[in-house]
Design a protein around this motif. Structure first.
Motif, PDB file in Angstrom:
ATOM      1  N   LEU A 152       0.558  -1.889  -0.115  1.00 31.32           N
ATOM      2  CA  LEU A 152       0.313   0.434  -0.258  1.00 31.32           C
ATOM      3  C   LEU A 152       0.927   1.363   0.318  1.00 31.32           C
ATOM      4  O   LEU A 152       1.809   1.162   0.418  1.00 31.32           O
ATOM      5  CB  LEU A 152      -0.674  -0.225   1.167  1.00 31.32           C
ATOM      6  CG  LEU A 152      -1.702  -1.433   1.530  1.00 31.32           C
ATOM      7  CD1 LEU A 152      -2.330  -1.125   3.274  1.00 31.32           C
ATOM      8  CD2 LEU A 152      -3.584  -1.567   0.914  1.00 31.32           C
ATOM      9  N   SER A 153       0.459   2.651  -0.540  1.00 31.88           N
ATOM     10  CA  SER A 153       0.862   3.861  -0.532  1.00 31.88           C
ATOM     11  C   SER A 153       0.262   4.336   0.176  1.00 31.88           C
ATOM     12  O   SER A 153      -0.700   5.072  -0.103  1.00 31.88           O
ATOM     13  CB  SER A 153       1.290   3.796  -2.592  1.00 31.88           C
ATOM     14  OG  SER A 153       1.998   5.020  -2.521  1.00 31.88           O
ATOM     15  N   GLY A 154       1.554   5.462   1.119  1.00 30.60           N
ATOM     16  CA  GLY A 154       1.260   7.178   0.717  1.00 30.60           C
ATOM     17  C   GLY A 154       0.834   8.171   0.014  1.00 30.60           C
ATOM     18  O   GLY A 154       0.622   9.467   0.549  1.00 30.60           O
ATOM     19  N   ASP A 155       1.796   7.303  -1.296  1.00 24.50           N
ATOM     20  CA  ASP A 155       1.686   8.861  -2.486  1.00 24.50           C
ATOM     21  C   ASP A 155      -0.324   8.382  -2.824  1.00 24.50           C
ATOM     22  O   ASP A 155      -0.626   7.054  -3.019  1.00 24.50           O
ATOM     23  CB  ASP A 155       2.571   8.695  -3.209  1.00 24.50           C
ATOM     24  CG  ASP A 155       4.154   8.778  -2.371  1.00 24.50           C
ATOM     25  OD1 ASP A 155       3.400   9.782  -1.537  1.00 24.50           O
ATOM     26  OD2 ASP A 155       5.231   8.210  -3.303  1.00 24.50           O
ATOM     27  N   PHE A 156      -0.634   9.246  -3.270  1.00 20.96           N
ATOM     28  CA  PHE A 156      -1.589   9.382  -4.538  1.00 20.96           C
ATOM     29  C   PHE A 156      -1.883  10.446  -5.534  1.00 20.96           C
ATOM     30  O   PHE A 156      -0.469  11.790  -5.264  1.00 20.96           O
ATOM     31  CB  PHE A 156      -2.734   9.570  -3.453  1.00 20.96           C
ATOM     32  CG  PHE A 156      -3.275  10.372  -2.834  1.00 20.96           C
ATOM     33  CD1 PHE A 156      -3.560  12.095  -3.163  1.00 20.96           C
ATOM     34  CD2 PHE A 156      -2.903  11.615  -1.869  1.00 20.96           C
ATOM     35  CE1 PHE A 156      -3.675  13.217  -3.185  1.00 20.96           C
ATOM     36  CE2 PHE A 156      -2.774  12.428  -1.369  1.00 20.96           C
ATOM     37  CZ  PHE A 156      -3.318  13.436  -1.870  1.00 20.96           C
ATOM     38  N   TYR A 157      -2.255   9.903  -6.145  1.00 22.06           N
ATOM     39  CA  TYR A 157      -2.552  11.169  -7.373  1.00 22.06           C
ATOM     40  C   TYR A 157      -4.095  11.572  -7.764  1.00 22.06           C
ATOM     41  O   TYR A 157      -4.694  10.278  -7.442  1.00 22.06           O
ATOM     42  CB  TYR A 157      -1.757  10.846  -8.683  1.00 22.06           C
ATOM     43  CG  TYR A 157      -1.680   9.526  -9.782  1.00 22.06           C
ATOM     44  CD1 TYR A 157      -2.698   9.643 -10.310  1.00 22.06           C
ATOM     45  CD2 TYR A 157      -1.442   8.627  -8.703  1.00 22.06           C
ATOM     46  CE1 TYR A 157      -3.148   8.272 -10.696  1.00 22.06           C
ATOM     47  CE2 TYR A 157      -1.076   7.612  -9.586  1.00 22.06           C
ATOM     48  CZ  TYR A 157      -2.483   7.449 -10.696  1.00 22.06           C
ATOM     49  OH  TYR A 157      -2.465   5.473 -10.829  1.00 22.06           O
ATOM     50  N   TRP A 158      -4.493  12.441  -8.132  1.00 20.67           N
ATOM     51  CA  TRP A 158      -5.784  12.772  -8.165  1.00 20.67           C
ATOM     52  C   TRP A 158      -5.529  13.742  -9.235  1.00 20.67           C
ATOM     53  O   TRP A 158      -5.430  15.099  -9.679  1.00 20.67           O
ATOM     54  CB  TRP A 158      -6.552  13.685  -7.033  1.00 20.67           C
ATOM     55  CG  TRP A 158      -8.099  13.366  -7.330  1.00 20.67           C
ATOM     56  CD1 TRP A 158      -9.213  12.678  -7.068  1.00 20.67           C
ATOM     57  CD2 TRP A 158      -8.417  14.997  -7.672  1.00 20.67           C
ATOM     58  NE1 TRP A 158     -10.477  13.275  -7.640  1.00 20.67           N
ATOM     59  CE2 TRP A 158     -10.346  15.453  -7.498  1.00 20.67           C
ATOM     60  CE3 TRP A 158      -8.309  16.294  -8.219  1.00 20.67           C
ATOM     61  CZ2 TRP A 158     -10.550  15.890  -8.252  1.00 20.67           C
ATOM     62  CZ3 TRP A 158      -9.332  17.394  -8.414  1.00 20.67           C
ATOM     63  CH2 TRP A 158     -10.892  16.964  -9.199  1.00 20.67           C
ATOM     64  N   ILE A 159      -7.065  13.970 -10.761  1.00 23.70           N
ATOM     65  CA  ILE A 159      -7.436  14.137 -11.845  1.00 23.70           C
ATOM     66  C   ILE A 159      -8.694  15.190 -11.694  1.00 23.70           C
ATOM     67  O   ILE A 159      -9.774  14.313 -11.367  1.00 23.70           O
ATOM     68  CB  ILE A 159      -6.129  14.133 -13.031  1.00 23.70           C
ATOM     69  CG1 ILE A 159      -7.285  12.554 -12.879  1.00 23.70           C
ATOM     70  CG2 ILE A 159      -5.019  13.912 -13.210  1.00 23.70           C
ATOM     71  CD1 ILE A 159      -7.210  12.177 -14.448  1.00 23.70           C
ATOM     72  N   GLY A 160      -8.970  16.482 -11.971  1.00 22.80           N
ATOM     73  CA  GLY A 160     -10.775  16.266 -12.117  1.00 22.80           C
ATOM     74  C   GLY A 160     -10.943  17.359 -12.870  1.00 22.80           C
ATOM     75  O   GLY A 160      -9.792  18.342 -13.986  1.00 22.80           O
ATOM     76  N   LYS A 161     -11.208  17.989 -13.815  1.00 23.75           N
ATOM     77  CA  LYS A 161     -12.382  18.895 -14.932  1.00 23.75           C
ATOM     78  C   LYS A 161     -14.080  19.324 -13.975  1.00 23.75           C
ATOM     79  O   LYS A 161     -14.632  18.910 -14.076  1.00 23.75           O
ATOM     80  CB  LYS A 161     -12.660  18.421 -15.681  1.00 23.75           C
ATOM     81  CG  LYS A 161     -12.185  19.790 -16.789  1.00 23.75           C
ATOM     82  CD  LYS A 161     -12.297  19.074 -18.404  1.00 23.75           C
ATOM     83  CE  LYS A 161     -12.233  20.682 -19.264  1.00 23.75           C
ATOM     84  NZ  LYS A 161     -12.962  20.143 -20.895  1.00 23.75           N
ATOM     85  N   LYS A 162     -13.606  20.698 -13.797  1.00 20.39           N
ATOM     86  CA  LYS A 162     -14.815  21.624 -13.555  1.00 20.39           C
ATOM     87  C   LYS A 162     -14.349  22.331 -14.034  1.00 20.39           C
ATOM     88  O   LYS A 162     -13.914  23.836 -14.306  1.00 20.39           O
ATOM     89  CB  LYS A 162     -14.521  21.887 -11.974  1.00 20.39           C
ATOM     90  CG  LYS A 162     -15.779  22.777 -11.414  1.00 20.39           C
ATOM     91  CD  LYS A 162     -16.714  21.457 -10.384  1.00 20.39           C
ATOM     92  CE  LYS A 162     -17.580  22.796 -10.026  1.00 20.39           C
ATOM     93  NZ  LYS A 162     -18.660  21.847  -9.462  1.00 20.39           N
ATOM     94  N   ASP A 163     -15.963  23.095 -15.122  1.00 21.63           N
ATOM     95  CA  ASP A 163     -16.139  23.828 -16.105  1.00 21.63           C
ATOM     96  C   ASP A 163     -15.019  23.720 -16.966  1.00 21.63           C
ATOM     97  O   ASP A 163     -14.623  23.117 -17.692  1.00 21.63           O
ATOM     98  CB  ASP A 163     -16.145  25.444 -15.514  1.00 21.63           C
ATOM     99  CG  ASP A 163     -17.425  25.127 -14.523  1.00 21.63           C
ATOM    100  OD1 ASP A 163     -18.087  24.791 -14.589  1.00 21.63           O
ATOM    101  OD2 ASP A 163     -16.308  25.868 -13.366  1.00 21.63           O
ATOM    102  N   HIS A 164     -13.884  24.919 -17.566  1.00 20.84           N
ATOM    103  CA  HIS A 164     -12.922  24.600 -18.223  1.00 20.84           C
ATOM    104  C   HIS A 164     -11.310  24.844 -17.549  1.00 20.84           C
ATOM    105  O   HIS A 164     -10.486  24.715 -18.346  1.00 20.84           O
ATOM    106  CB  HIS A 164     -13.129  25.985 -19.005  1.00 20.84           C
ATOM    107  CG  HIS A 164     -12.558  26.970 -18.844  1.00 20.84           C
ATOM    108  ND1 HIS A 164     -13.054  27.815 -17.343  1.00 20.84           N
ATOM    109  CD2 HIS A 164     -11.101  28.059 -18.709  1.00 20.84           C
ATOM    110  CE1 HIS A 164     -12.538  29.459 -17.473  1.00 20.84           C
ATOM    111  NE2 HIS A 164     -12.002  28.542 -17.128  1.00 20.84           N
TER     112      HIS A 164
END
Length: 259
Positions: free
Chosen positions: A47-59
């Motif tokens: 398991l990892s304590g690192d993470f990544y996240w992506i998302g888009k809101k409007d432009h």
């Protein structure tokens, strides 16, 4: 019985790893937002304590990479907490300025542990880099807690942007934190690199020393003309060559995006 207990524990960790990876953004999510990208994700202990996240809101498109204190189960649970607060702040609460988002994450993260007894709680924290990409204006906005980002232009020249020198959480570090926001005007084709400190802190090489941030940023410059998939392969090879027979010392996570 002890061997059976250990087998059950490892099986549960392996299953938890599947769940943790299932919570991270998928290839299809990246392909919807970016034409050319890579993700390197190498947990230290299943398991990892690192993470990544992506998302888009409007432009606006958001990319974040975080590094939670600890490895294994505690680090993994903290990473799930931090990414869920981040998603809430952007997608539900509707905050769009990177510094305001990190202030909200910081507040909610600290609130999550407000009832914890000190003898059971290490006052953990998160180092995180958050980038907002505005493709209409060809600008990125950047805020961070103890992390940097690297941008490489069409001439293979790199620039490092630094953020605020304290983490999310860890309230004894600084009581009233204000996260700064920086902007950068990019050209189409520039490369953006966001990561944790796992690769640059890895011990190895001919003198058994840390790889170092400077060496990593220079490597980004040298690789920037190549396709992102090829860059990821070369970076992973570099990591393995540098590490040699040494143990991996930390979780490793790097996200590369061609803007």
């Amino acid at each position: 019985p002890q061997e059976a207990d250990l087998t059950t524990y490892i099986e549960s960790l392996n299953y938890a790893q599947i769940i943790q990876r299932g919570l991270l953004p998928k290839k299809r999510h990246f392909k919807r937002l970016f034409e050319d990208y890579f993700v390197i994700y190498k947990p230290l202990n299943i398991l990892s304590g690192d993470f990544y996240w992506i998302g888009k809101k409007d432009h606006l498109t958001y990319v974040a990479v975080g590094d939670c204190t600890g490895h294994g189960v505690p680090g993994a649970l903290l990473s799930v907490l931090a990414s869920s607060i981040l998603e809430y702040s952007i997608m539900n609460k509707g905050l769009n300025k990177t510094n305001k988002i990190l202030q909200e994450v910081d507040k909610k993260f600290i609130e999550s542990f407000s009832g914890a007894k000190e003898e059971f709680f290490n006052n953990d924290w998160v180092d995180i880099a958050l980038v907002c990409i505005d493709n209409k204006e060809n600008k990125i906005y950047f805020s961070s807690a103890n992390r940097k980002i690297c941008i490489v232009n069409s001439k293979a020249e790199y620039q490092v942007l630094t953020g605020s020198p304290y983490p999310i959480g860890g309230w004894q570090v600084e009581e009233h934190r204000k996260f700064e926001s920086r902007s950068y005007a990019f050209q189409k084709g520039d490369c953006l690199y966001i990561g944790t400190d796992g690769l640059q802190d890895q011990i190895g090489g001919p003198k058994n020393k840390k790889y170092s941030s400077k060496r990593l940023h220079e490597l980004f410059g040298q690789l920037s003309k190549k396709e992102m998939n090829d860059q990821a392969t070369l970076l992973e090879n570099e990591f393995m060559d540098w590490k040699g027979t040494n143990d991996q010392i930390d979780d490793v996570c790097i996200v590369g995006i061609r803007l």
